[in-house]
Scaffold this active site. Structure first.
Site, PDB file in Angstrom:
ATOM      1  N   CYS A 138       0.871  -1.172   0.000  1.00  0.00           N
ATOM      2  CA  CYS A 138       0.000   0.000   0.000  1.00  0.00           C
ATOM      3  C   CYS A 138       0.910   1.224   0.000  1.00  0.00           C
ATOM      4  O   CYS A 138       1.686   1.419   0.947  1.00  0.00           O
ATOM      5  CB  CYS A 138      -0.900  -0.021   1.233  1.00  0.00           C
ATOM      6  N   GLY A 139       0.825   2.010  -1.060  1.00  0.00           N
ATOM      7  CA  GLY A 139       1.734   3.150  -1.211  1.00  0.00           C
ATOM      8  C   GLY A 139       1.437   4.267  -0.229  1.00  0.00           C
ATOM      9  O   GLY A 139       2.322   4.748   0.484  1.00  0.00           O
ATOM     10  N   HIS A 140       0.159   4.676  -0.174  1.00  0.00           N
ATOM     11  CA  HIS A 140      -0.165   5.771   0.756  1.00  0.00           C
ATOM     12  C   HIS A 140       0.103   5.295   2.179  1.00  0.00           C
ATOM     13  O   HIS A 140       0.568   6.054   3.028  1.00  0.00           O
ATOM     14  CB  HIS A 140      -1.636   6.219   0.595  1.00  0.00           C
ATOM     15  N   ASP A 188     -10.237   5.315  -2.955  1.00  0.00           N
ATOM     16  CA  ASP A 188      -9.003   5.861  -2.395  1.00  0.00           C
ATOM     17  C   ASP A 188      -9.061   7.383  -2.454  1.00  0.00           C
ATOM     18  O   ASP A 188      -9.253   7.960  -3.526  1.00  0.00           O
ATOM     19  CB  ASP A 188      -7.814   5.323  -3.211  1.00  0.00           C
ATOM     20  N   CYS A 207      -3.336   6.957  -4.843  1.00  0.00           N
ATOM     21  CA  CYS A 207      -3.031   5.519  -4.747  1.00  0.00           C
ATOM     22  C   CYS A 207      -1.589   5.216  -5.199  1.00  0.00           C
ATOM     23  O   CYS A 207      -1.273   5.277  -6.392  1.00  0.00           O
ATOM     24  CB  CYS A 207      -4.024   4.691  -5.559  1.00  0.00           C
ATOM     25  N   GLY A 208      -0.775   4.854  -4.224  1.00  0.00           N
ATOM     26  CA  GLY A 208       0.643   4.606  -4.526  1.00  0.00           C
ATOM     27  C   GLY A 208       0.864   3.386  -5.397  1.00  0.00           C
ATOM     28  O   GLY A 208       1.652   3.422  -6.354  1.00  0.00           O
ATOM     29  N   THR A 209       0.153   2.278  -5.088  1.00  0.00           N
ATOM     30  CA  THR A 209       0.344   1.081  -5.908  1.00  0.00           C
ATOM     31  C   THR A 209      -0.316   1.286  -7.282  1.00  0.00           C
ATOM     32  O   THR A 209       0.174   0.780  -8.293  1.00  0.00           O
ATOM     33  CB  THR A 209      -0.201  -0.180  -5.201  1.00  0.00           C
ATOM     34  N   HIS A 236      -8.457  -3.950  -7.707  1.00  0.00           N
ATOM     35  CA  HIS A 236      -8.434  -2.477  -7.698  1.00  0.00           C
ATOM     36  C   HIS A 236      -8.755  -1.987  -9.120  1.00  0.00           C
ATOM     37  O   HIS A 236      -8.151  -2.468 -10.083  1.00  0.00           O
ATOM     38  CB  HIS A 236      -7.053  -1.942  -7.311  1.00  0.00           C
TER      39      HIS A 236
HETATM   40  O1  PYC Z   1      -1.809   3.837  -1.917  1.00  0.00           O
HETATM   41  O2  PYC Z   1      -1.340   1.849  -2.706  1.00  0.00           O
HETATM   42  C1  PYC Z   1      -2.096   2.639  -2.155  1.00  0.00           C
HETATM   43  C2  PYC Z   1      -3.419   2.153  -1.744  1.00  0.00           C
HETATM   44  C3  PYC Z   1      -3.969   0.930  -1.969  1.00  0.00           C
HETATM   45  C4  PYC Z   1      -5.231   0.933  -1.391  1.00  0.00           C
HETATM   46  C5  PYC Z   1      -5.436   2.162  -0.828  1.00  0.00           C
HETATM   47  N1  PYC Z   1      -4.308   2.903  -1.042  1.00  0.00           N
END
Ligand code: PYC
Length: 316
Positions: free
Chosen positions: A92-94, A238, A242-244, A212
């Site tokens: 999870c990036g965030h 999100d 979303c980082g991923t 996702h």
């Molecule tokens: O930031 O990767 C992310 C992420 C995945 C689900 C919610 N945020």
């Protein structure tokens, strides 16, 4: 009464709840096994905790949880297992940005580079200051180009399938307005795509479920390159870019020659907040990095009263 210590933060508007203490020793301690084994134990024996920590009345569908555990990989500041209202996330990036800012708040890391172990591999975080973090994510790749998904009513949508630490379906030509006042329509539309991906057996590698959905449009702010809306596995959207999801996007952009290695990609989310992404390419692998900011919002002890009918969360 069970007690758990948590620190809440948000990254670009998307919340993260870091669980620092109170989880079972058989999950927390590295002596209990490799991280993969401990994640299996969490799923098998302690899944009720996930709902109790995250779901109403203690939390909400929007929250992403992060168990901070003892790492079993060398030189890692912590092992992190992310979870949400529906289950567990590979990465999870965030959340990683939130974890780094939380560790800094606790004086467990200082400005500089640190390693964090996740279920999908070790990631690096560069803590620039108390709020700003760059995450060097696990390698990302595009798995399918132009996958066509039939939708009810004779419509269809075409998109790419890519891995960025989670599986994403990324669509540009969906004809929807990506705006905060339109999230209900976006949520229903993205959920229909997700349902149809499963029904039509369109998957990630090794049959992995694509959980996702990421929709793109031109940015509202000309300083950015693109805007997105991301629907997460438990049907919450999100709040961050979303980082991923941005990592998956970078893999597609590199594959299409639309950005060059090292070039900045400013991904605007549905709130208008931004992650800046860059991709490094080494041995044909795309290594995404994502920069964003997080802020601590609470430091708390969660209490689980055995007499509380909702001690394990509503719906549990
Ligand atoms: O930031 O990767 C992310 C992420 C995945 C689900 C919610 N945020």
């Amino acid at each position: 009464m069970r007690k758990m210590t948590v620190i809440d933060s948000h990254t670009a508007g998307e919340p993260t709840r870091c669980v620092l203490a109170g989880m079972p020793e058989s999950v927390f301690r590295k002596s209990a096994g490799a991280l993969a084994e401990r994640v299996e134990r969490l799923k098998r024996e302690h899944d009720g905790l996930r709902r109790a920590i995250l779901c109403e009345p203690r939390g909400s569908d929007v929250l992403v949880g992060a168990y901070l555990l003892e790492p079993d990989e060398p030189d890692c500041a912590a092992a992190v297992v992310f979870f949400n209202n529906a289950g567990y996330l590979g990465m999870c990036g965030h959340g990683t940005i939130g974890v780094a800012v939380t560790l800094a708040y606790l004086d467990r890391i200082a400005a500089g580079t640190h390693r964090l172990q996740t279920p999908v591999g070790v990631v690096q975080v560069h803590l620039k200051d108390t709020h700003t973090v760059t995450v060097e994510n696990v390698p990302a790749y595009r798995y399918k180009t132009g996958a066509r998904v039939s939708l009810p009513g004779g419509n269809a949508v075409t998109g790419d399938v890519a891995w960025g630490g989670n599986w994403f379906f990324l669509a540009q030509n969906h004809g929807r307005r990506l705006a905060l006042d339109n999230v209900e329509e976006l949520t229903e539309y993205a959920w229909e795509i997700r349902t149809q991906l499963a029904a039509q057996d369109i998957t990630g590698a090794n049959g992995a479920e694509i959980d996702h959905i990421e929709l793109f449009s031109p940015p509202l702010d000309a300083a950015n390159h693109s805007r997105n809306f991301v629907l997460c596995p438990g049907k919450a959207y999100d709040r961050s870019p979303c980082g991923t999801g941005t990592s998956a996007k970078l893999a597609c952009l590199i594959a299409d020659g639309k950005i060059t290695p090292g070039e900045a990609w400013r991904q605007e989310g549905i709130l208008g907040t931004v992650f800046e992404g860059r991709a490094r390419v080494e041995n044909d692998m795309v290594h995404p990095s994502i920069t964003g900011s997080a802020y601590i919002t609470a430091e708390a002890t969660l209490l689980f009263d055995r007499e509380d009918p909702f001690q394990n969360g509503i719906g549990a």
